[in-house]
Design a protein around this motif. Structure first.
Motif, PDB file in Angstrom:
ATOM      1  N   VAL A 141       0.831  -1.213   0.000  1.00 27.99           N
ATOM      2  CA  VAL A 141       0.000   0.000   0.000  1.00 27.99           C
ATOM      3  C   VAL A 141       0.863   1.260   0.000  1.00 27.99           C
ATOM      4  CG1 VAL A 141      -1.895   1.181   1.223  1.00 27.99           C
ATOM      5  CG2 VAL A 141      -1.812  -1.308   1.183  1.00 27.99           C
ATOM      6  N   ASP A 142       2.176   1.079   0.163  1.00 25.30           N
ATOM      7  CA  ASP A 142       3.090   2.221   0.246  1.00 25.30           C
ATOM      8  C   ASP A 142       2.722   3.121   1.429  1.00 25.30           C
ATOM      9  OD1 ASP A 142       5.277   3.739  -0.467  1.00 25.30           O
ATOM     10  OD2 ASP A 142       4.193   4.942  -1.944  1.00 25.30           O
ATOM     11  N   LEU A 143       2.587   2.497   2.593  1.00 26.20           N
ATOM     12  CA  LEU A 143       2.244   3.224   3.818  1.00 26.20           C
ATOM     13  C   LEU A 143       3.447   3.985   4.346  1.00 26.20           C
ATOM     14  CD1 LEU A 143       0.242   0.416   5.701  1.00 26.20           C
ATOM     15  CD2 LEU A 143      -0.729   2.379   4.480  1.00 26.20           C
ATOM     16  N   ASP A 144       3.160   5.016   5.141  1.00 24.38           N
ATOM     17  CA  ASP A 144       4.213   5.738   5.854  1.00 24.38           C
ATOM     18  C   ASP A 144       4.378   5.217   7.287  1.00 24.38           C
ATOM     19  OD1 ASP A 144       5.007   7.979   3.932  1.00 24.38           O
ATOM     20  OD2 ASP A 144       2.822   8.145   3.951  1.00 24.38           O
ATOM     21  N   TYR A 145       3.277   4.728   7.864  1.00 31.41           N
ATOM     22  CA  TYR A 145       3.304   4.200   9.231  1.00 31.41           C
ATOM     23  C   TYR A 145       2.304   3.062   9.345  1.00 31.41           C
ATOM     24  CZ  TYR A 145       5.640   8.521  10.742  1.00 31.41           C
ATOM     25  OH  TYR A 145       6.522   9.572  10.883  1.00 31.41           O
ATOM     26  N   VAL A 146       2.603   2.126  10.257  1.00 30.57           N
ATOM     27  CA  VAL A 146       1.590   1.177  10.714  1.00 30.57           C
ATOM     28  C   VAL A 146       1.152   1.626  12.103  1.00 30.57           C
ATOM     29  CG1 VAL A 146       2.409  -0.755   9.322  1.00 30.57           C
ATOM     30  CG2 VAL A 146       3.323  -0.456  11.625  1.00 30.57           C
ATOM     31  N   GLN A 147      -0.153   1.619  12.325  1.00 35.66           N
ATOM     32  CA  GLN A 147      -0.715   1.994  13.628  1.00 35.66           C
ATOM     33  C   GLN A 147      -1.165   0.723  14.313  1.00 35.66           C
ATOM     34  OE1 GLN A 147      -3.401   5.418  13.719  1.00 35.66           O
ATOM     35  NE2 GLN A 147      -4.799   4.239  15.001  1.00 35.66           N
ATOM     36  N   LEU A 148      -0.578   0.433  15.455  1.00 31.08           N
ATOM     37  CA  LEU A 148      -0.821  -0.822  16.167  1.00 31.08           C
ATOM     38  C   LEU A 148      -1.883  -0.578  17.223  1.00 31.08           C
ATOM     39  CD1 LEU A 148       2.942  -1.796  16.563  1.00 31.08           C
ATOM     40  CD2 LEU A 148       1.365  -2.434  14.713  1.00 31.08           C
ATOM     41  N   HIS A 149      -3.097  -1.098  16.964  1.00 33.46           N
ATOM     42  CA  HIS A 149      -4.247  -0.769  17.794  1.00 33.46           C
ATOM     43  C   HIS A 149      -4.705  -1.955  18.634  1.00 33.46           C
ATOM     44  CE1 HIS A 149      -6.473   3.117  17.568  1.00 33.46           C
ATOM     45  NE2 HIS A 149      -7.281   2.478  18.385  1.00 33.46           N
ATOM     46  N   GLY A 150      -3.824  -2.935  18.802  1.00 35.60           N
ATOM     47  CA  GLY A 150      -4.207  -4.128  19.552  1.00 35.60           C
ATOM     48  C   GLY A 150      -3.448  -4.260  20.859  1.00 35.60           C
ATOM     49  N   ASP A 151      -3.110  -5.507  21.195  1.00 32.08           N
ATOM     50  CA  ASP A 151      -2.415  -5.809  22.453  1.00 32.08           C
ATOM     51  C   ASP A 151      -0.917  -5.999  22.220  1.00 32.08           C
ATOM     52  OD1 ASP A 151      -4.991  -6.021  23.823  1.00 32.08           O
ATOM     53  OD2 ASP A 151      -5.228  -7.884  22.685  1.00 32.08           O
ATOM     54  N   CYS A 196       6.942  -4.192  19.745  1.00 30.61           N
ATOM     55  CA  CYS A 196       7.193  -2.873  19.145  1.00 30.61           C
ATOM     56  C   CYS A 196       8.684  -2.616  18.954  1.00 30.61           C
ATOM     57  CB  CYS A 196       6.576  -1.778  20.007  1.00 30.61           C
ATOM     58  SG  CYS A 196       4.770  -1.780  19.974  1.00 30.61           S
ATOM     59  N   HIS A 197       9.497  -3.156  19.848  1.00 32.13           N
ATOM     60  CA  HIS A 197      10.939  -2.928  19.751  1.00 32.13           C
ATOM     61  C   HIS A 197      11.587  -3.794  18.678  1.00 32.13           C
ATOM     62  CE1 HIS A 197      11.956  -0.588  23.634  1.00 32.13           C
ATOM     63  NE2 HIS A 197      10.701  -0.363  23.289  1.00 32.13           N
ATOM     64  N   THR A 198      10.858  -4.801  18.174  1.00 34.14           N
ATOM     65  CA  THR A 198      11.435  -5.669  17.138  1.00 34.14           C
ATOM     66  C   THR A 198      10.921  -5.324  15.742  1.00 34.14           C
ATOM     67  OG1 THR A 198       9.695  -7.313  17.498  1.00 34.14           O
ATOM     68  CG2 THR A 198      11.756  -7.608  18.719  1.00 34.14           C
ATOM     69  N   ILE A 199       9.961  -4.410  15.665  1.00 37.68           N
ATOM     70  CA  ILE A 199       9.377  -4.072  14.371  1.00 37.68           C
ATOM     71  C   ILE A 199      10.327  -3.172  13.581  1.00 37.68           C
ATOM     72  CG2 ILE A 199       8.089  -2.057  15.198  1.00 37.68           C
ATOM     73  CD1 ILE A 199       5.764  -2.953  13.437  1.00 37.68           C
ATOM     74  N   ASN A 200      10.472  -3.471  12.311  1.00 36.44           N
ATOM     75  CA  ASN A 200      11.402  -2.717  11.462  1.00 36.44           C
ATOM     76  C   ASN A 200      10.671  -1.729  10.541  1.00 36.44           C
ATOM     77  OD1 ASN A 200      13.891  -3.798  12.327  1.00 36.44           O
ATOM     78  ND2 ASN A 200      13.440  -5.685  11.221  1.00 36.44           N
ATOM     79  N   LEU A 201       9.515  -1.254  10.983  1.00 39.69           N
ATOM     80  CA  LEU A 201       8.712  -0.316  10.206  1.00 39.69           C
ATOM     81  C   LEU A 201       8.426   0.910  11.067  1.00 39.69           C
ATOM     82  CD1 LEU A 201       6.022  -2.866   8.930  1.00 39.69           C
ATOM     83  CD2 LEU A 201       7.973  -2.013   7.613  1.00 39.69           C
ATOM     84  N   PRO A 202       8.203   2.065  10.453  1.00 40.97           N
ATOM     85  CA  PRO A 202       7.756   3.215  11.238  1.00 40.97           C
ATOM     86  C   PRO A 202       6.369   2.906  11.810  1.00 40.97           C
ATOM     87  CG  PRO A 202       8.439   3.876   9.016  1.00 40.97           C
ATOM     88  CD  PRO A 202       8.325   2.394   9.012  1.00 40.97           C
ATOM     89  N   PHE A 203       6.200   3.055  13.113  1.00 40.51           N
ATOM     90  CA  PHE A 203       4.935   2.652  13.715  1.00 40.51           C
ATOM     91  C   PHE A 203       4.422   3.679  14.724  1.00 40.51           C
ATOM     92  CE2 PHE A 203       7.997   1.127  16.800  1.00 40.51           C
ATOM     93  CZ  PHE A 203       7.374   1.349  18.021  1.00 40.51           C
ATOM     94  N   ILE A 204       3.120   3.576  14.968  1.00 42.63           N
ATOM     95  CA  ILE A 204       2.435   4.374  15.979  1.00 42.63           C
ATOM     96  C   ILE A 204       1.733   3.381  16.892  1.00 42.63           C
ATOM     97  CG2 ILE A 204       0.599   6.057  16.404  1.00 42.63           C
ATOM     98  CD1 ILE A 204       1.047   6.900  13.368  1.00 42.63           C
ATOM     99  N   LYS A 205       2.004   3.439  18.195  1.00 45.98           N
ATOM    100  CA  LYS A 205       1.297   2.549  19.131  1.00 45.98           C
ATOM    101  C   LYS A 205       0.090   3.282  19.703  1.00 45.98           C
ATOM    102  CE  LYS A 205       0.503  -1.129  21.639  1.00 45.98           C
ATOM    103  NZ  LYS A 205      -0.960  -1.157  21.488  1.00 45.98           N
ATOM    104  N   ALA A 206      -1.072   2.659  19.584  1.00 42.98           N
ATOM    105  CA  ALA A 206      -2.304   3.223  20.138  1.00 42.98           C
ATOM    106  C   ALA A 206      -2.527   2.682  21.549  1.00 42.98           C
ATOM    107  CB  ALA A 206      -3.487   2.873  19.247  1.00 42.98           C
TER     108      ALA A 206
END
Length: 201
Positions: A74-84, A90-100
Motif C-alpha cells: 500500500v506504500d504506507l508511511d506508518y503502521v498503527q498498532l491498535h491491539g495488544d 514494538c521494539h522488534t518491528i522494522n517499520l515506522p509505527f504508531i502505538k495506540a
C-alpha cells in the motif's frame, strides 16, 4: 499548528475530500471493522495521492510478516498498532509505527513511552470496538504526560469539540473517524468543518 488525520478512509473520493480540506494524514483500517478496506483498494487509493499526505494503516494484533507485506503493497508511511502489541513486539518491528493506547483511567497512560516509535496515539478505551467508537476520555489525564514521542489525540473528536481538545491537550496531531461521518459514511462537509476548526487553534 496541529496536524489532522482522517481515519477510516474507504474510497478515493473520501481521501480527496480529506486532502482538499487540508488533512495531513489519512488512515486505512485493515483490522476487522465496519470501516475495513481491502489491501488492493487501499493500494489503488494510495497510488493516486501525493506523497506529502501521510498514509497510515491501522492493524490489530497482526503478524510481523503481514504488517511488512501490507506496508509495502500500500506504500504506507506508518503502521498503527491498535491491539495488544507488547513493548517487546514494538521494539522488534522494522517499520515506522504508531502505538495506540486505549485510555479509560489515568493509569492507562503510565509507561506508554516504553513502546518507542515516533508517535503515540491516545484513544478512548470506552466502547465495543478498538477505536472508532465516538467516545472521548478525560483529557485532563494528559496533564502530566512527558514523552519523547509526538502525541496523537483520538476518541470522540468532532467539529464541535476539537478546538477544546487541542487547547487542553496540545497534541501533535488529532485523529478523527466517526466524528466526520453521517450514517456511517464520511461526510465532506464535516471533514471540512473539522479540519477548519482544528487548524484555527
Amino acid at each position: 499548528m496541529t496536524k489532522v488525520k482522517v481515519c477510516g478512509i474507504r474510497t478515493l473520493e473520501e481521501a480527496e475530500w480529506a486532502l482538499d480540506a487540508g488533512a495531513d494524514a489519512i488512515g486505512f483500517v485493515f483490522a476487522e471493522s465496519k470501516r475495513k478496506i481491502d489491501v488492493e483498494t487501499a493500494a489503488r487509493i494510495s497510488a493516486s495521492l501525493p506523497t506529502h499526505l501521510l498514509k497510515i494503516g491501522v492493524f490489530v494484533n497482526e503478524t510481523m510478516d503481514r504488517l511488512e507485506e501490507i506496508f509495502h503493497l500500500v506504500d504506507l508511511d506508518y503502521v498503527q498498532l491498535h491491539g495488544d502489541e507488547s513493548v517487546r513486539f514494538c521494539h522488534t518491528i522494522n517499520l515506522p509505527f504508531i502505538k495506540a493506547i486505549p485510555v479509560k483511567e489515568k493509569e492507562d497512560i503510565a509507561g506508554m513511552e516504553d513502546f518507542g516509535g515516533e508517535m503515540i496515539l491516545l484513544d478512548s478505551g470506552k466502547g465495543p470496538h478498538r477505536g472508532g467508537n465516538g467516545t472521548t476520555f478525560n483529557w485532563d489525564y494528559t496533564d502530566s504526560v512527558i514523552t519523547p514521542q509526538h502525541l496523537i489525540l483520538a476518541g470522540g473528536l468532532n467539529p464541535d469539540n476539537v478546538r477544546e481538545a487541542i487547547t487542553k491537550v496540545r497534541p501533535y496531531m488529532v485523529d478523527v473517524s466517526s466524528g466526520v461521518e453521517t450514517d456511517g459514511r464520511k461526510d465532506r462537509m464535516k471533514i471540512e468543518s473539522f479540519i477548519r476548526e482544528a487548524k484555527s487553534v
